[in-house]
Design a protein around this motif. Structure first.
Motif, PDB file in Angstrom:
ATOM      1  N   GLY A   1       9.285  -7.019  -6.393  1.00 38.59           N
ATOM      2  CA  GLY A   1       9.977  -5.924  -5.714  1.00 38.59           C
ATOM      3  C   GLY A   1      10.483  -6.330  -4.347  1.00 38.59           C
ATOM      4  N   PHE A   2       9.688  -7.113  -3.620  1.00 35.62           N
ATOM      5  CA  PHE A   2      10.115  -7.605  -2.313  1.00 35.62           C
ATOM      6  C   PHE A   2      11.359  -8.481  -2.452  1.00 35.62           C
ATOM      7  CE2 PHE A   2      10.059 -11.186   0.661  1.00 35.62           C
ATOM      8  CZ  PHE A   2      10.267 -10.501   1.853  1.00 35.62           C
TER       9      PHE A   2
ATOM     10  N   PHE B   1      -0.881  -8.181 -12.082  1.00 46.45           N
ATOM     11  CA  PHE B   1       0.380  -7.465 -12.263  1.00 46.45           C
ATOM     12  C   PHE B   1       0.792  -6.709 -11.005  1.00 46.45           C
ATOM     13  CE2 PHE B   1       0.167  -7.232 -17.179  1.00 46.45           C
ATOM     14  CZ  PHE B   1       0.644  -8.525 -17.253  1.00 46.45           C
ATOM     15  N   ALA B   2      -0.163  -6.174 -10.270  1.00 41.17           N
ATOM     16  CA  ALA B   2       0.181  -5.467  -9.034  1.00 41.17           C
ATOM     17  C   ALA B   2       0.764  -6.432  -8.008  1.00 41.17           C
ATOM     18  CB  ALA B   2      -1.047  -4.753  -8.468  1.00 41.17           C
ATOM     19  N   ILE B   3       0.152  -7.597  -7.848  1.00 45.73           N
ATOM     20  CA  ILE B   3       0.664  -8.555  -6.856  1.00 45.73           C
ATOM     21  C   ILE B   3       1.988  -9.171  -7.335  1.00 45.73           C
ATOM     22  CG2 ILE B   3      -0.550 -10.670  -7.594  1.00 45.73           C
ATOM     23  CD1 ILE B   3      -1.141 -11.064  -4.523  1.00 45.73           C
ATOM     24  N   SER B   4       2.115  -9.414  -8.639  1.00 50.12           N
ATOM     25  CA  SER B   4       3.385  -9.933  -9.171  1.00 50.12           C
ATOM     26  C   SER B   4       4.502  -8.919  -8.962  1.00 50.12           C
ATOM     27  CB  SER B   4       3.252 -10.249 -10.659  1.00 50.12           C
ATOM     28  OG  SER B   4       2.292 -11.242 -10.875  1.00 50.12           O
TER      29      SER B   4
ATOM     30  N   VAL C   1       4.732  -2.081 -12.369  1.00 54.56           N
ATOM     31  CA  VAL C   1       5.734  -1.127 -11.877  1.00 54.56           C
ATOM     32  C   VAL C   1       5.322  -0.573 -10.516  1.00 54.56           C
ATOM     33  CG1 VAL C   1       6.918   1.036 -12.367  1.00 54.56           C
ATOM     34  CG2 VAL C   1       6.437  -0.563 -14.217  1.00 54.56           C
ATOM     35  N   ILE C   2       4.052  -0.239 -10.357  1.00 56.51           N
ATOM     36  CA  ILE C   2       3.566   0.267  -9.075  1.00 56.51           C
ATOM     37  C   ILE C   2       3.737  -0.788  -7.991  1.00 56.51           C
ATOM     38  CG2 ILE C   2       1.523   1.051  -7.809  1.00 56.51           C
ATOM     39  CD1 ILE C   2       2.693   3.152  -9.684  1.00 56.51           C
ATOM     40  N   GLY C   3       3.418  -2.030  -8.316  1.00 54.26           N
ATOM     41  CA  GLY C   3       3.619  -3.109  -7.354  1.00 54.26           C
ATOM     42  C   GLY C   3       5.082  -3.258  -6.984  1.00 54.26           C
ATOM     43  N   PHE C   4       5.956  -3.177  -7.970  1.00 56.96           N
ATOM     44  CA  PHE C   4       7.397  -3.331  -7.741  1.00 56.96           C
ATOM     45  C   PHE C   4       7.952  -2.207  -6.881  1.00 56.96           C
ATOM     46  CE2 PHE C   4      11.893  -3.075  -8.820  1.00 56.96           C
ATOM     47  CZ  PHE C   4      12.268  -4.409  -8.785  1.00 56.96           C
TER      48      PHE C   4
END
Length: 183
Positions: A57-58, A49-52, A115-118
């Motif tokens: 987000g990118f 989920f962090a990498i997704s 969410v943190i990843g995004f």
């Protein structure tokens, strides 16, 4: 992203898994193989989920609209508040372990990593650094879950401890959100 910030994020994200692992570990009927399945699920879904979220987000920042640091900080702050609110709710003493619960719990404790990843990890310049950062989050979650299972055998008589994980994670995310908005 500096290591200190990444470590705080990883610890804050892993505290949900810590609370759930502690609760599961307090149940005497859970076998070692089940604990390994839960630790692996928690670590994998935090990473995934962090990498997704980072890549989503990118793409969002690049092709739709740039999300300023203020908005990302506010979103993290809100997640921290929701974690605190979740900690205030009364919960069952322990989870009922059913088939498929490993996946369900892995996903449920890892939603905040998306969410943190995004909002946070999408600003990392190198794809390799995104991979290392998200792997670090997943491994940290795995190790924190392992720690929870190890200490749960000593804490089987104290059922309220798992409740504090939500408070600690919420406070850390609130502080990190304020830091993002102000600095």
């Amino acid at each position: 992203m500096e290591f200190y910030s990444l470590l705080l994020i990883a610890l804050a994200l892993s505290l949900d898994a810590f609370g759930v692992s502690l609760c599961i570990g307090l149940n005497r009927t859970i076998k070692r193989k089940n604990k390994i399945q839960f630790m692996t699920s928690f670590g994998f879904f935090q990473f995934f989920f962090a990498i997704s979220g980072a890549y989503a987000g990118f793409l969002f920042n690049r092709y739709i609209a740039s999300v300023p640091e203020m908005a990302g900080g506010a979103l993290i702050l809100i997640i921290g508040i929701l974690m605190l609110k979740d900690g205030l709710k009364s919960k069952e003493a322990c989870l009922i372990i059913k088939p498929g619960m490993v996946m369900v719990l892995g996903v449920s404790v890892s939603i905040d990593a998306l969410v943190i990843g995004f909002t946070t990890l999408n600003n990392i310049k190198s794809n390799l650094n995104v991979l290392y950062s998200t792997l670090f989050i997943g491994v940290t979650t795995f190790l924190i879950s392992l720690f929870a299972f190890l200490i749960s055998r000593y804490l089987r008589k104290i059922h309220i401890i798992s409740k504090y994980a939500d408070y600690i994670g919420g406070v850390i995310l609130i502080i990190f959100g304020i830091k993002m908005m102000l600095f």
